[in-house]
Each structure stands twice: as C-alpha cells, then as structure tokens.
Design a protein around this motif. Structure first.
Motif, PDB file in Angstrom:
ATOM      1  N   VAL A 139       0.837  -1.186   0.000  1.00 37.55           N
ATOM      2  CA  VAL A 139       0.000   0.000   0.000  1.00 37.55           C
ATOM      3  C   VAL A 139       0.880   1.248   0.000  1.00 37.55           C
ATOM      4  CG1 VAL A 139      -1.661   1.313   1.369  1.00 37.55           C
ATOM      5  CG2 VAL A 139      -1.892  -1.169   1.189  1.00 37.55           C
ATOM      6  N   LEU A 140       0.515   2.204  -0.840  1.00 38.10           N
ATOM      7  CA  LEU A 140       1.215   3.485  -0.915  1.00 38.10           C
ATOM      8  C   LEU A 140       0.364   4.543  -0.218  1.00 38.10           C
ATOM      9  CD1 LEU A 140       3.588   5.146  -2.113  1.00 38.10           C
ATOM     10  CD2 LEU A 140       2.148   5.505  -4.138  1.00 38.10           C
ATOM     11  N   ILE A 141       0.999   5.355   0.631  1.00 36.47           N
ATOM     12  CA  ILE A 141       0.320   6.465   1.304  1.00 36.47           C
ATOM     13  C   ILE A 141       1.042   7.750   0.917  1.00 36.47           C
ATOM     14  CG2 ILE A 141      -0.266   7.530   3.515  1.00 36.47           C
ATOM     15  CD1 ILE A 141      -0.306   4.718   4.750  1.00 36.47           C
ATOM     16  N   VAL A 142       0.282   8.702   0.355  1.00 31.97           N
ATOM     17  CA  VAL A 142       0.838  10.000  -0.022  1.00 31.97           C
ATOM     18  C   VAL A 142       0.268  11.033   0.954  1.00 31.97           C
ATOM     19  CG1 VAL A 142       1.109  11.721  -1.843  1.00 31.97           C
ATOM     20  CG2 VAL A 142       0.928   9.292  -2.445  1.00 31.97           C
ATOM     21  N   SER A 143       1.169  11.697   1.658  1.00 34.50           N
ATOM     22  CA  SER A 143       0.700  12.618   2.690  1.00 34.50           C
ATOM     23  C   SER A 143       1.668  13.790   2.846  1.00 34.50           C
ATOM     24  CB  SER A 143       0.505  11.853   4.006  1.00 34.50           C
ATOM     25  OG  SER A 143      -0.251  12.600   4.913  1.00 34.50           O
ATOM     26  N   HIS A 144       1.800  14.255   4.083  1.00 31.36           N
ATOM     27  CA  HIS A 144       2.539  15.479   4.390  1.00 31.36           C
ATOM     28  C   HIS A 144       3.595  15.198   5.463  1.00 31.36           C
ATOM     29  CE1 HIS A 144      -0.628  17.519   2.148  1.00 31.36           C
ATOM     30  NE2 HIS A 144      -1.445  16.689   2.772  1.00 31.36           N
ATOM     31  N   ALA A 145       4.568  16.073   5.577  1.00 30.91           N
ATOM     32  CA  ALA A 145       5.734  15.851   6.438  1.00 30.91           C
ATOM     33  C   ALA A 145       5.368  15.513   7.883  1.00 30.91           C
ATOM     34  CB  ALA A 145       6.656  17.061   6.400  1.00 30.91           C
ATOM     35  N   ALA A 146       4.558  16.325   8.524  1.00 32.31           N
ATOM     36  CA  ALA A 146       4.234  16.090   9.936  1.00 32.31           C
ATOM     37  C   ALA A 146       3.490  14.773  10.112  1.00 32.31           C
ATOM     38  CB  ALA A 146       3.417  17.243  10.505  1.00 32.31           C
ATOM     39  N   LEU A 147       2.531  14.492   9.232  1.00 31.20           N
ATOM     40  CA  LEU A 147       1.791  13.237   9.342  1.00 31.20           C
ATOM     41  C   LEU A 147       2.702  12.040   9.134  1.00 31.20           C
ATOM     42  CD1 LEU A 147      -0.774  15.056   9.147  1.00 31.20           C
ATOM     43  CD2 LEU A 147      -1.805  13.089   8.073  1.00 31.20           C
ATOM     44  N   MET A 148       3.620  12.153   8.182  1.00 26.63           N
ATOM     45  CA  MET A 148       4.522  11.036   7.920  1.00 26.63           C
ATOM     46  C   MET A 148       5.380  10.728   9.141  1.00 26.63           C
ATOM     47  SD  MET A 148       5.485  11.560   3.925  1.00 26.63           S
ATOM     48  CE  MET A 148       6.798  10.363   4.013  1.00 26.63           C
ATOM     49  N   PHE A 149       5.768  11.742   9.869  1.00 32.88           N
ATOM     50  CA  PHE A 149       6.539  11.539  11.096  1.00 32.88           C
ATOM     51  C   PHE A 149       5.734  10.659  12.066  1.00 32.88           C
ATOM     52  CE2 PHE A 149       7.418  12.890  15.475  1.00 32.88           C
ATOM     53  CZ  PHE A 149       8.775  12.628  15.558  1.00 32.88           C
ATOM     54  N   TYR A 150       4.452  10.985  12.241  1.00 33.79           N
ATOM     55  CA  TYR A 150       3.606  10.222  13.167  1.00 33.79           C
ATOM     56  C   TYR A 150       3.216   8.857  12.594  1.00 33.79           C
ATOM     57  CZ  TYR A 150       3.394  14.573  15.752  1.00 33.79           C
ATOM     58  OH  TYR A 150       3.737  15.703  16.453  1.00 33.79           O
ATOM     59  N   ILE A 151       3.016   8.763  11.276  1.00 34.14           N
ATOM     60  CA  ILE A 151       2.723   7.462  10.665  1.00 34.14           C
ATOM     61  C   ILE A 151       3.910   6.530  10.857  1.00 34.14           C
ATOM     62  CG2 ILE A 151       2.287   6.238   8.497  1.00 34.14           C
ATOM     63  CD1 ILE A 151       0.799   8.792   7.524  1.00 34.14           C
ATOM     64  N   ARG A 152       5.109   7.037  10.629  1.00 32.42           N
ATOM     65  CA  ARG A 152       6.317   6.227  10.808  1.00 32.42           C
ATOM     66  C   ARG A 152       6.394   5.682  12.232  1.00 32.42           C
ATOM     67  NH1 ARG A 152      11.047   6.600  13.225  1.00 32.42           N
ATOM     68  NH2 ARG A 152      12.763   5.399  12.382  1.00 32.42           N
ATOM     69  N   LYS A 153       6.177   6.550  13.213  1.00 27.39           N
ATOM     70  CA  LYS A 153       6.236   6.122  14.615  1.00 27.39           C
ATOM     71  C   LYS A 153       5.228   5.008  14.883  1.00 27.39           C
ATOM     72  CE  LYS A 153       6.879   9.050  18.009  1.00 27.39           C
ATOM     73  NZ  LYS A 153       6.851  10.216  18.910  1.00 27.39           N
ATOM     74  N   GLU A 154       4.030   5.146  14.340  1.00 27.57           N
ATOM     75  CA  GLU A 154       2.988   4.141  14.561  1.00 27.57           C
ATOM     76  C   GLU A 154       3.312   2.836  13.837  1.00 27.57           C
ATOM     77  OE1 GLU A 154      -0.034   2.275  16.276  1.00 27.57           O
ATOM     78  OE2 GLU A 154       0.676   4.273  16.827  1.00 27.57           O
ATOM     79  N   LEU A 155       3.862   2.922  12.638  1.00 24.05           N
ATOM     80  CA  LEU A 155       4.253   1.704  11.919  1.00 24.05           C
ATOM     81  C   LEU A 155       5.303   0.926  12.718  1.00 24.05           C
ATOM     82  CD1 LEU A 155       4.415   2.980   8.231  1.00 24.05           C
ATOM     83  CD2 LEU A 155       2.784   1.319   9.174  1.00 24.05           C
ATOM     84  N   LEU A 156       6.277   1.638  13.263  1.00 25.13           N
ATOM     85  CA  LEU A 156       7.316   0.980  14.059  1.00 25.13           C
ATOM     86  C   LEU A 156       6.711   0.317  15.295  1.00 25.13           C
ATOM     87  CD1 LEU A 156      10.218   3.596  13.789  1.00 25.13           C
ATOM     88  CD2 LEU A 156       9.957   1.455  12.508  1.00 25.13           C
ATOM     89  N   LYS A 157       5.760   0.991  15.943  1.00 25.96           N
ATOM     90  CA  LYS A 157       5.076   0.407  17.105  1.00 25.96           C
ATOM     91  C   LYS A 157       4.372  -0.884  16.735  1.00 25.96           C
ATOM     92  CE  LYS A 157       3.678   4.516  19.676  1.00 25.96           C
ATOM     93  NZ  LYS A 157       2.509   5.284  20.102  1.00 25.96           N
ATOM     94  N   ARG A 158       3.885  -0.957  15.498  1.00 25.60           N
ATOM     95  CA  ARG A 158       3.131  -2.120  15.032  1.00 25.60           C
ATOM     96  C   ARG A 158       4.020  -3.219  14.458  1.00 25.60           C
ATOM     97  NH1 ARG A 158      -2.650  -0.548  13.152  1.00 25.60           N
ATOM     98  NH2 ARG A 158      -3.064   1.287  14.416  1.00 25.60           N
TER      99      ARG A 158
END
Length: 178
Positions: A139-158
C-alpha cells in the motif's frame, strides 16, 4: 506486507522575501496560497513496488503527486490531511523565519496544536487499522511531512521496519515492511 510513504512533491511557493517583517495575517495568507500552489513533478519518480492500493491526503499537492505515481483509483482520506498551521492573533510583525519557527514548535506552547496532534494520531491509527484489516498488500500512502513523522512512529510500534527520517523529503519513498 509493505507500506510506502511519500511526502507530496515540492510545492512551487517559496518563502516570502519581499520585505523584512510580516503580520500574522500575511503569514496566514501565505499558507492559503501554499495550499493551492502548483507542484514540481519529478522526472524520475522513485522506483517502487507495484502498489496494490494508494491512499492520499485530499489536498491538491498530495493528490497530484499520487496521480503521478499511481495510475489506478486513489482513496482520498481526510484523515491524511495536513495538520493546519496555527493561527496567531497578534499585531506583532516578525520575520517569516521566526513565524515558521513558532509554527514548527507550536505544539510546545499552543493548546490547540497539541489537541490537533492528538486527534491526528487517532486518525493515523484509524487509517492503519483499516489498511491492515483490508489485507491489501503493498500500500502506498501520499501525505505530508508532519503526518509522515507520526505514521512512521505508529508503523514501528506495530512491528514494521523501515528507514529513519525526521522531516520527510518531498517525493522521496520510505518503504516499511512487516
């Protein structure tokens, strides 16, 4: 499963340089113009996996980037919209870089920004829950800098693994694998 994160392409709206000091209203106006400005398309899009689905912020710069990278239906999600810049109610005039500093670190002193970040984290969890429930791979997600920071953190948690970044580069692919 792979999840690719891409920050929208570079926006063709430079920081203002015409004058030395800017009012809060002028900064607000600059952001409004930034939100509708054109983007600089990459001639060499990142070489990627054959994505099975693409989710995007509904903001024009993200949608245009997604369409450039993905030739099927794109799922636009409000949950991937950029966190709005805080609005300042002051008559002070400051250099644009000072305003940018205040905006970047507004979570430290602005209650509303902290609340929006908290809501954004909930939205990101919702989006990732839906993606994982759908059993769509790659899956590809296209978003914005701040959101990507938080998405990355959540992906690592998962349990995903992937590259480290603080501020994602425009048009750069960051792949995470489970």
């Amino acid at each position: 499963m792979k999840i690719g994160l891409i920050r929208h392409y570079k926006v063709l709206k430079d920081f203002p340089k015409e004058k030395r000091l800017y009012s809060a209203e002028e900064v607000k106006q600059w952001f409004a113009e930034y939100d509708v400005a054109e983007i600089e398309y990459r001639k060499d899009p990142p070489k990627t996996t054959e994505w099975k689905a693409c989710y995007s912020s509904p903001m024009s710069r993200a949608i245009k980037t997604a369409r450039h990278l993905y030739d099927r239906d794109i799922i636009e999600l409000e949950e991937l919209r950029e966190i709005a810049a805080p609005v300042f109610s002051t008559r002070l005039k400051l250099p644009f870089t000072v305003w940018a500093f205040f905006i970047r670190f507004s979570n430290l002193f602005n209650k509303q920004t902290r609340a929006e970040i908290k809501q954004t984290k909930k939205k990101i969890n919702y989006v990732l829950d839906e993606i994982l429930k759908s059993n769509k791979e790659d899956v590809l997600i296209v978003s914005h800098a701040a959101l990507m920071f938080y998405i990355r953190k959540e992906l690592l948690k998962r349990g995903f693994t992937g590259p480290k970044f603080t501020i994602a580069k425009n048009g750069e692919l960051y792949e995470f694998k489970l």
